[in-house]
Design an enzyme around this catalytic site. Structure first.
Site, PDB file in Angstrom:
ATOM      1  N   HIS A  91       0.840  -1.199   0.000  1.00 28.99           N
ATOM      2  CA  HIS A  91       0.000   0.000   0.000  1.00 28.99           C
ATOM      3  C   HIS A  91       0.883   1.260   0.000  1.00 28.99           C
ATOM      4  O   HIS A  91       0.630   2.214  -0.731  1.00 28.99           O
ATOM      5  CB  HIS A  91      -0.883   0.044   1.266  1.00 28.99           C
ATOM      6  CG  HIS A  91      -1.886  -1.072   1.366  1.00 28.99           C
ATOM      7  ND1 HIS A  91      -2.030  -1.846   2.485  1.00 28.99           N
ATOM      8  CD2 HIS A  91      -2.813  -1.539   0.478  1.00 28.99           C
ATOM      9  CE1 HIS A  91      -3.001  -2.729   2.308  1.00 28.99           C
ATOM     10  NE2 HIS A  91      -3.494  -2.574   1.094  1.00 28.99           N
TER      11      HIS A  91
ATOM     12  N   LYS B   5     -17.749  -6.455   8.378  1.00 28.87           N
ATOM     13  CA  LYS B   5     -16.413  -7.043   8.222  1.00 28.87           C
ATOM     14  C   LYS B   5     -15.653  -6.916   9.534  1.00 28.87           C
ATOM     15  O   LYS B   5     -15.424  -5.803  10.020  1.00 28.87           O
ATOM     16  CB  LYS B   5     -15.687  -6.274   7.102  1.00 28.87           C
ATOM     17  CG  LYS B   5     -14.638  -7.079   6.370  1.00 28.87           C
ATOM     18  CD  LYS B   5     -14.197  -6.321   5.114  1.00 28.87           C
ATOM     19  CE  LYS B   5     -12.885  -6.798   4.553  1.00 28.87           C
ATOM     20  NZ  LYS B   5     -12.469  -6.022   3.380  1.00 28.87           N
TER      21      LYS B   5
ATOM     22  N   ARG C 228      -1.644  -5.914  -8.494  1.00 27.23           N
ATOM     23  CA  ARG C 228      -0.598  -6.891  -8.207  1.00 27.23           C
ATOM     24  C   ARG C 228      -0.495  -7.959  -9.274  1.00 27.23           C
ATOM     25  O   ARG C 228       0.551  -8.502  -9.542  1.00 27.23           O
ATOM     26  CB  ARG C 228      -0.885  -7.589  -6.863  1.00 27.23           C
ATOM     27  CG  ARG C 228      -0.590  -6.720  -5.672  1.00 27.23           C
ATOM     28  CD  ARG C 228      -1.180  -7.309  -4.426  1.00 27.23           C
ATOM     29  NE  ARG C 228      -2.613  -7.147  -4.429  1.00 27.23           N
ATOM     30  CZ  ARG C 228      -3.387  -7.272  -3.362  1.00 27.23           C
ATOM     31  NH1 ARG C 228      -2.852  -7.612  -2.211  1.00 27.23           N
ATOM     32  NH2 ARG C 228      -4.669  -7.070  -3.441  1.00 27.23           N
TER      33      ARG C 228
ATOM     34  N   SER D 103      -2.763  -7.650   3.092  1.00 25.76           N
ATOM     35  CA  SER D 103      -3.061  -7.545   4.527  1.00 25.76           C
ATOM     36  C   SER D 103      -3.319  -8.934   5.109  1.00 25.76           C
ATOM     37  O   SER D 103      -2.977  -9.211   6.257  1.00 25.76           O
ATOM     38  CB  SER D 103      -4.282  -6.641   4.746  1.00 25.76           C
ATOM     39  OG  SER D 103      -3.992  -5.333   4.319  1.00 25.76           O
TER      40      SER D 103
HETATM   41  P1  ADP Z   1      -8.171  -3.880   1.766  1.00 26.70           P
HETATM   42  O1  ADP Z   1      -7.215  -3.113   2.605  1.00 26.70           O
HETATM   43  O2  ADP Z   1      -9.583  -3.478   1.813  1.00 26.70           O
HETATM   44  O3  ADP Z   1      -7.913  -5.371   1.791  1.00 26.70           O
HETATM   45  P2  ADP Z   1      -6.782  -3.950  -0.518  1.00 26.70           P
HETATM   46  O4  ADP Z   1      -5.484  -4.031   0.181  1.00 26.70           O
HETATM   47  O5  ADP Z   1      -7.297  -5.185  -1.197  1.00 26.70           O
HETATM   48  O6  ADP Z   1      -7.857  -3.402   0.398  1.00 26.70           O
HETATM   49  O7  ADP Z   1      -6.795  -2.817  -1.570  1.00 26.70           O
HETATM   50  C1  ADP Z   1      -6.444  -1.493  -1.392  1.00 26.70           C
HETATM   51  C2  ADP Z   1      -5.666  -1.090  -2.618  1.00 26.70           C
HETATM   52  O8  ADP Z   1      -4.322  -1.442  -2.399  1.00 26.70           O
HETATM   53  C3  ADP Z   1      -6.075  -1.807  -3.891  1.00 26.70           C
HETATM   54  O9  ADP Z   1      -5.924  -0.941  -4.985  1.00 26.70           O
HETATM   55  C4  ADP Z   1      -5.070  -2.922  -3.994  1.00 26.70           C
HETATM   56  O10 ADP Z   1      -4.879  -3.372  -5.304  1.00 26.70           O
HETATM   57  C5  ADP Z   1      -3.842  -2.219  -3.464  1.00 26.70           C
HETATM   58  N1  ADP Z   1      -2.851  -3.131  -2.943  1.00 26.70           N
HETATM   59  C6  ADP Z   1      -2.979  -4.025  -1.945  1.00 26.70           C
HETATM   60  N2  ADP Z   1      -1.840  -4.685  -1.735  1.00 26.70           N
HETATM   61  C7  ADP Z   1      -0.960  -4.205  -2.642  1.00 26.70           C
HETATM   62  C8  ADP Z   1       0.402  -4.506  -2.956  1.00 26.70           C
HETATM   63  N3  ADP Z   1       1.080  -5.443  -2.303  1.00 26.70           N
HETATM   64  N4  ADP Z   1       0.986  -3.806  -3.936  1.00 26.70           N
HETATM   65  C9  ADP Z   1       0.304  -2.865  -4.613  1.00 26.70           C
HETATM   66  N5  ADP Z   1      -0.982  -2.544  -4.387  1.00 26.70           N
HETATM   67  C10 ADP Z   1      -1.604  -3.203  -3.410  1.00 26.70           C
END
Ligand code: ADP
Length: 155
Positions: free
Chosen positions: A17, A41, A90, A128
């Site tokens: 992120h 959630k 990703r 996460s």
């Molecule tokens: P949440 O926190 O609700 O699980 P996500 O992490 O799935 O949400 O998504 C939040 C954003 O961060 C999305 O655009 C996702 O593609 C992006 N994201 C999550 N992990 C990564 C990563 N390792 N590298 C790049 N982008 C990421």
């Protein structure tokens, strides 16, 4: 001045992120990190903790703010006057999922664009969910989350 929303649950906020947000700062003047509130959630970290963790990482960066919101991300983005929604990609699974959401969002609020950044290979496996598993089973968090968070996530 361009403003983008980067939204998620961030339970917890990972280096994946973080990298997208940092690269986003080269494209946008301001980024609002939106934490979507979803009562259905269950999260490992409560909302205040997740907000504080993200604020700690970006304490030095005035162009980044953290805000919680209810409802659809695209309506939150519109309500705060953002012109773009920033997302990370990703892999092809992310792409197919994100593509559908981006089209649905464009249908709702045509003036807001979704902007995708492709994750660096070294961050592409991070989620996460993986971080929560490592916390649960006492795996290393190094390279998965900011060094600023490693200790407190373990506690
Ligand atoms: P949440 O926190 O609700 O699980 P996500 O992490 O799935 O949400 O998504 C939040 C954003 O961060 C999305 O655009 C996702 O593609 C992006 N994201 C999550 N992990 C990564 C990563 N390792 N590298 C790049 N982008 C990421």
């Amino acid at each position: 001045m361009s403003k983008a929303v980067f939204a998620g649950t961030f339970d917890p906020f990972t280096l994946g992120h973080q990298e997208i947000v940092e690269r986003g700062l080269q494209l946008f003047h301001e980024i609002v990190i939106g934490i979507g509130i979803n009562a259905d959630k269950k999260t490992l970290f409560d909302l205040d903790t997740r907000m504080a963790q993200i604020q700690k990482i970006f304490a030095h960066e005035k162009r980044i703010t953290v805000q919680a919101y209810h409802g659809l991300t695209i309506f939150f983005a519109r309500d705060i006057g953002a012109g773009s929604v920033l997302r990370g990609l990703r892999n092809s699974i992310d792409f197919e999922y994100e593509r559908t959401i981006a089209l649905a969002n464009q249908h709702q609020v045509p003036e807001i664009e979704t902007v995708f950044l492709v994750a660096q290979p070294q961050y592409s496996f991070i989620s996460s969910t993986v971080v929560r598993e490592m916390i649960k089973h006492k795996g290393s968090l190094q390279g998965l989350v900011s060094p600023l968070l490693e200790q407190e996530l373990r506690a």
